[in-house]
Design a protein around this motif. Structure first.
Motif, PDB file in Angstrom:
ATOM      1  N   HIS A 163       0.841  -1.188   0.000  1.00 46.88           N
ATOM      2  CA  HIS A 163       0.000   0.000   0.000  1.00 46.88           C
ATOM      3  C   HIS A 163       0.882   1.246   0.000  1.00 46.88           C
ATOM      4  O   HIS A 163       2.112   1.153   0.074  1.00 46.88           O
ATOM      5  CB  HIS A 163      -0.914   0.009   1.230  1.00 46.88           C
ATOM      6  CG  HIS A 163      -0.156   0.110   2.521  1.00 46.88           C
ATOM      7  ND1 HIS A 163       0.557  -0.955   3.061  1.00 46.88           N
ATOM      8  CD2 HIS A 163       0.044   1.163   3.376  1.00 46.88           C
ATOM      9  CE1 HIS A 163       1.136  -0.575   4.176  1.00 46.88           C
ATOM     10  NE2 HIS A 163       0.846   0.700   4.393  1.00 46.88           N
ATOM     11  N   GLN A 164       0.228   2.364  -0.080  1.00 50.57           N
ATOM     12  CA  GLN A 164       0.926   3.650  -0.059  1.00 50.57           C
ATOM     13  C   GLN A 164       0.269   4.518   1.001  1.00 50.57           C
ATOM     14  O   GLN A 164      -0.952   4.607   1.072  1.00 50.57           O
ATOM     15  CB  GLN A 164       0.829   4.327  -1.431  1.00 50.57           C
ATOM     16  CG  GLN A 164       1.558   5.656  -1.544  1.00 50.57           C
ATOM     17  CD  GLN A 164       1.503   6.194  -2.969  1.00 50.57           C
ATOM     18  OE1 GLN A 164       1.608   5.438  -3.931  1.00 50.57           O
ATOM     19  NE2 GLN A 164       1.315   7.495  -3.095  1.00 50.57           N
ATOM     20  N   HIS A 207      10.340   1.680  -4.598  1.00 47.24           N
ATOM     21  CA  HIS A 207      10.175   2.953  -5.300  1.00 47.24           C
ATOM     22  C   HIS A 207      11.001   2.935  -6.575  1.00 47.24           C
ATOM     23  O   HIS A 207      12.177   2.548  -6.570  1.00 47.24           O
ATOM     24  CB  HIS A 207      10.618   4.129  -4.419  1.00 47.24           C
ATOM     25  CG  HIS A 207      10.501   5.457  -5.110  1.00 47.24           C
ATOM     26  ND1 HIS A 207       9.291   6.018  -5.424  1.00 47.24           N
ATOM     27  CD2 HIS A 207      11.452   6.320  -5.557  1.00 47.24           C
ATOM     28  CE1 HIS A 207       9.484   7.169  -6.027  1.00 47.24           C
ATOM     29  NE2 HIS A 207      10.795   7.373  -6.124  1.00 47.24           N
ATOM     30  N   ASP A 218       5.133   8.490  -0.249  1.00 48.74           N
ATOM     31  CA  ASP A 218       4.586   8.016  -1.523  1.00 48.74           C
ATOM     32  C   ASP A 218       5.182   6.685  -1.962  1.00 48.74           C
ATOM     33  O   ASP A 218       4.830   6.176  -3.027  1.00 48.74           O
ATOM     34  CB  ASP A 218       4.806   9.072  -2.610  1.00 48.74           C
ATOM     35  CG  ASP A 218       6.281   9.324  -2.874  1.00 48.74           C
ATOM     36  OD1 ASP A 218       7.060   9.338  -1.911  1.00 48.74           O
ATOM     37  OD2 ASP A 218       6.651   9.504  -4.056  1.00 48.74           O
ATOM     38  N   CYS A 219       6.068   6.106  -1.161  1.00 51.95           N
ATOM     39  CA  CYS A 219       6.656   4.807  -1.505  1.00 51.95           C
ATOM     40  C   CYS A 219       5.670   3.684  -1.177  1.00 51.95           C
ATOM     41  O   CYS A 219       5.058   3.656  -0.100  1.00 51.95           O
ATOM     42  CB  CYS A 219       7.954   4.573  -0.727  1.00 51.95           C
ATOM     43  SG  CYS A 219       9.306   5.651  -1.228  1.00 51.95           S
ATOM     44  N   ARG A 220       5.564   2.750  -2.063  1.00 48.63           N
ATOM     45  CA  ARG A 220       4.716   1.591  -1.816  1.00 48.63           C
ATOM     46  C   ARG A 220       5.467   0.635  -0.879  1.00 48.63           C
ATOM     47  O   ARG A 220       6.657   0.382  -1.063  1.00 48.63           O
ATOM     48  CB  ARG A 220       4.397   0.892  -3.141  1.00 48.63           C
ATOM     49  CG  ARG A 220       3.222  -0.074  -3.065  1.00 48.63           C
ATOM     50  CD  ARG A 220       2.768  -0.456  -4.469  1.00 48.63           C
ATOM     51  NE  ARG A 220       1.665  -1.398  -4.458  1.00 48.63           N
ATOM     52  CZ  ARG A 220       0.395  -1.072  -4.283  1.00 48.63           C
ATOM     53  NH1 ARG A 220       0.071   0.196  -4.078  1.00 48.63           N
ATOM     54  NH2 ARG A 220      -0.553  -1.978  -4.296  1.00 48.63           N
ATOM     55  N   ASN A 262       4.696   2.961  -9.420  1.00 52.56           N
ATOM     56  CA  ASN A 262       3.468   2.236  -9.097  1.00 52.56           C
ATOM     57  C   ASN A 262       2.255   3.045  -9.528  1.00 52.56           C
ATOM     58  O   ASN A 262       2.083   4.188  -9.086  1.00 52.56           O
ATOM     59  CB  ASN A 262       3.380   1.962  -7.592  1.00 52.56           C
ATOM     60  CG  ASN A 262       4.446   0.991  -7.126  1.00 52.56           C
ATOM     61  OD1 ASN A 262       4.599  -0.092  -7.681  1.00 52.56           O
ATOM     62  ND2 ASN A 262       5.198   1.378  -6.105  1.00 52.56           N
ATOM     63  N   TYR A 313      -1.673   4.271  -9.651  1.00 49.67           N
ATOM     64  CA  TYR A 313      -2.733   4.311  -8.645  1.00 49.67           C
ATOM     65  C   TYR A 313      -3.972   3.558  -9.122  1.00 49.67           C
ATOM     66  O   TYR A 313      -4.873   3.260  -8.342  1.00 49.67           O
ATOM     67  CB  TYR A 313      -3.089   5.752  -8.276  1.00 49.67           C
ATOM     68  CG  TYR A 313      -3.783   6.552  -9.359  1.00 49.67           C
ATOM     69  CD1 TYR A 313      -5.170   6.501  -9.525  1.00 49.67           C
ATOM     70  CD2 TYR A 313      -3.065   7.390 -10.196  1.00 49.67           C
ATOM     71  CE1 TYR A 313      -5.802   7.251 -10.500  1.00 49.67           C
ATOM     72  CE2 TYR A 313      -3.687   8.142 -11.174  1.00 49.67           C
ATOM     73  CZ  TYR A 313      -5.060   8.069 -11.321  1.00 49.67           C
ATOM     74  OH  TYR A 313      -5.689   8.809 -12.296  1.00 49.67           O
TER      75      TYR A 313
END
Length: 727
Positions: A136-137, A166, A188-190, A352, A354
């Motif tokens: 997730h982010q 990332h 913002d990194c998954r 990634n 959205y």
């Protein structure tokens, strides 16, 4: 083929990649931190199953965000959470330890030197055996939030690794036994928490907020400045042979991280982005260019790979959705950017999305995969093209600015404004209806008649409002009545006479517009508009009376358009009224429906109403006579298309005695007669006997002929009495 400067620029930015990472891991002594939890008390430096059991007793199931919703789904996030208000942190050394950790995190993540990080506790999490958090982010929970800090407390467990990804890179973080393990990563990194295999993973989670995040000045970069200059001097590479290309209007350098509007406007850049933004701004200033930070929406469509081969990019679209030029306010925009204007040091495909969607084989093309991304960017454009670039983002505002400057007393200002105006027609077609009035203002103020035409041609008559009359009058005075005639004809061609939009505009706007034009000394313009509409009215009457138009459709059209016709006739002179009366006399088919509607829309004593009442009376009296049918008269009025088949059908229809006929005909001929009978709405049954060759068409007149005509005669008599009462 030479490498485009934007590609060389992306490579150069990658070569200049500064220090810094998207995640980092540090440790400290557990003695530095004292933790108290409401309902549990002080926690030990190292925790075991009994401690975890106490924590779970006061915890609740953890939720997660998806868009604007807060959800609970153990298939996505399975853990226990204690909210921050129930947790107290302290210890003699805690503040100093945390401060040192935050300084190192700032430097490791590559945040601007001199910026300050603050840790805001979000909660305490307990992961038991089998629990996890799917990839997730994080949501940036505050405007100043830039990263997430996870503090893994010493506890007996295995599994539960934190994996951060990332831009195609992945980092796996494992806690250090018997130490406080600090793991920080950009928001913002998954990332994910892998399933705990045994024991309990217990963590504190903080939001990292940044302040004083000013991007520093970069050292001069001659190569970067040269590449930016080359980009704007080099025509885009053609996508196919013979394509004519021009030099780019802008350069859009995509950044690696995601940002909120607030984060971008405050300069809260992450990692490599901070140095890149600084370097690009410095190079832009050296090449006399302007810059803005921006948000983009990117949509990529990929053809699915096969037999071990990777798929290929089928289509891509990049749209600037928001921007903020340096030292200016931010604004929402919607501007599509050409691929030849994009510089992507990090390819979008490595990030990634959205949202994604898979489409299976559709016959004409194979399987496709679609991805949607949000990326931040720095937009660069030459100062010399500043107006054109801005006009493309907001044509209405650009036109209003030009219109205002064209009335400036400064000759140089007016001259430059006229030059600027030439860039606007390229974008007007994409502008909302609000562009019409400023376009007309500019057209009325420039001497370039061709430019005035290009500004106004894209619009329809429905865009013209009463308040525009003074500017239309000035435009006519400047460019001549011949020009006005062509422009008005172009506007009117956008809609058919009987269209809803055309009728609404005529009834709501035409009278007041013509009055205002006459008050402005432009009676000839008002007359021209009315004359053009009058010509459309005449064409409508002649077209509607054609034999191929079904009677019910013709009457509906007349009924709908009568109020519009009344408004047009009220603006016309006696000669135009005479032309209309002549057209009505020559095309009497059901035209009384139109005349009755016009009379209903006009005052009784209106001269036009008085004249048309005479015509209506004559037509109704003739109609009543035609509908007076003898008992055994089976004749039906019919004209047909003029072909031999319709000639024979007409003879049968007009026969007062013949009620049935059989007609061996080929299929195409039968279909033609079926269409003609249905179109004319004749009271005739038409069936086919499907024996023999060719099949036989059987036509039989219906007794409804008599009841139909009787009802029509009664209505005509009633209408005649109504007209007589008005006279």
């Amino acid at each position: 083929m030479s490498t485009p400067p934007r590609i060389s620029l992306a490579r150069h930015l990658n070569d200049q990649r500064p220090e810094g990472s998207f995640s980092t891991q540090l440790t400290a002594s557990p003695d530095a931190l004292d933790i108290r939890v409401e309902g549990v008390g002080a926690l030990p430096a190292r925790m075991y199953a009994a401690d975890a059991k106490k924590l779970k007793a006061v915890a609740g199931p953890a939720h997660f965000g998806r868009g604007t919703e807060t959800l609970h789904d153990t298939d996505v996030r399975d853990t226990w959470e204690i909210t921050a208000d129930k947790v107290t942190l302290g210890g003699v050394e805690w503040d100093a330890t945390l401060g040192q950790i935050l300084t190192e995190v700032r430097d490791d993540l590559g945040l601007p030197y001199g910026s300050t990080l603050t840790a805001e506790l979000h909660g305490l999490l307990v992961y038991g055996t089998g629990q996890f958090f799917a990839p997730h982010q994080d949501t940036e929970k505050a405007d100043a939030m830039v990263a997430t800090l996870v503090v893994v407390l010493p506890s007996a467990h295995s599994g539960g690794e934190l994996v951060v990804a990332h831009a195609g890179q992945t980092r796996l973080h494992r806690p250090v036994d018997s130490r406080l393990t600090f793991i920080a990563f950009y928001a913002d990194c998954r990332h994910e928490i892998r399933r705990v295999r045994s024991g309990h993973r217990i963590t504190l989670v903080f939001n990292l907020l940044i302040s004083d995040a000013q991007v520093g000045e970069s050292a001069p970069d001659d190569v970067l400045a040269s590449l930016i200059a080359d980009h704007f001097a080099t025509p885009a590479q053609p996508r196919w042979p013979q394509e004519q290309t021009t030099t780019p209007s802008r350069l859009v350098v995509l950044l690696d991280h995601e940002y909120s509007k607030h984060g971008l406007s405050r300069g809260q850049f992450k990692g490599h982005d901070a140095e890149r933004v600084s370097a690009i701004r410095a190079a832009a200033e050296r090449t006399d260019c302007r810059t803005a930070v921006a948000l983009t929406k990117i949509h990529e469509t990929w053809n699915e790979g096969y037999d071990g081969y990777a798929g290929d990019l089928a289509d891509t679209e990049t749209v600037l959705s928001w921007w903020q030029p340096v030292d200016e306010d931010c604004e929402e925009i919607a501007l599509r950017v050409a691929e030849s204007e994009i510089c992507a040091p990090t390819p979008t495909v490595s990030l990634n999305p959205y949202e994604s969607e898979y489409t299976g084989n559709m016959g004409n093309y194979g399987n496709t995969e679609e991805y949607w991304y949000r990326r931040a960017a720095v937009v660069v454009w030459p100062q010399a093209r500043d107006f054109a670039v801005r006009a493309e983002t907001d044509p209405v505002r650009a036109l209003e600015d030009i219109a205002e400057r064209l009335h400036d007393a400064d000759l140089a200002m007016r001259t430059q404004s006229a030059i600027d105006a030439r860039a606007v027609p390229l974008f007007v077609r994409l502008a909302p209806a609000g562009a019409f009035s400023p376009c007309l203002k500019v057209a009325s103020s420039v001497d370039d008649t061709d430019l005035a035409t290009r500004l106004l041609e894209p619009f329809s008559i429905a865009s013209l409002r009463t308040d525009d009359a003074p500017h239309l009058a000035r435009a006519a005075q400047r460019h001549g009545m011949s020009w006005v005639s062509e422009i008005v004809a172009s506007w009117l061609s956008r809609h058919s006479f009987a269209s809803e939009l055309h009728d609404d505009w005529t009834q709501a706007t035409l009278p007041a517009l013509c009055d205002r034009l006459r008050a402005e000394g432009a009676a000839d313009v008002a007359d021209l508009v009315a004359t053009r509409l009058h010509a459309m009215l005449l064409a409508f009457v002649r077209r509607s009376s054609s034999a191929g138009n079904p009677p019910s459709r013709r009457q509906d059209g007349y009924r709908h358009s009568a109020p519009t016709a009344a408004v047009i006739l009220a603006e016309c002179d006696d000669e135009a009224l005479a032309e209309f009366r002549s057209a009505v006399a020559e095309n009497p088919r059901d035209v009384t429906t139109l005349l009755l509607g016009i009379l209903a829309a006009l005052p009784q004593d209106d001269p036009i109403a008085i004249a048309l009442a005479e015509d209506t009376t004559v037509l109704l009296e003739r109609r009543i006579t035609e509908l007076t049918r003898r008992h055994a008269d089976w004749s039906i009025a019919f004209d047909g298309c003029g072909c031999d088949l319709c000639g024979r059908l007409e003879r049968f229809a007009r026969s007062s005695e013949s009620t049935r006929t059989e007609w061996p005909l080929k299929k195409d001929f039968r279909l033609h007669l079926h269409r003609e009978i249905d179109n004319a709405e004749l009271p005739v049954d038409h069936t086919t006997i499907r024996t023999g060759r060719p099949f036989t068409l059987v036509l039989t007149k219906k007794k409804a002929l008599f009841t139909r005509d009787a009802a029509a005669r009664r209505q005509a008599t009633k209408d005649l009495a109504w007209v007589a009462a008005r006279r």
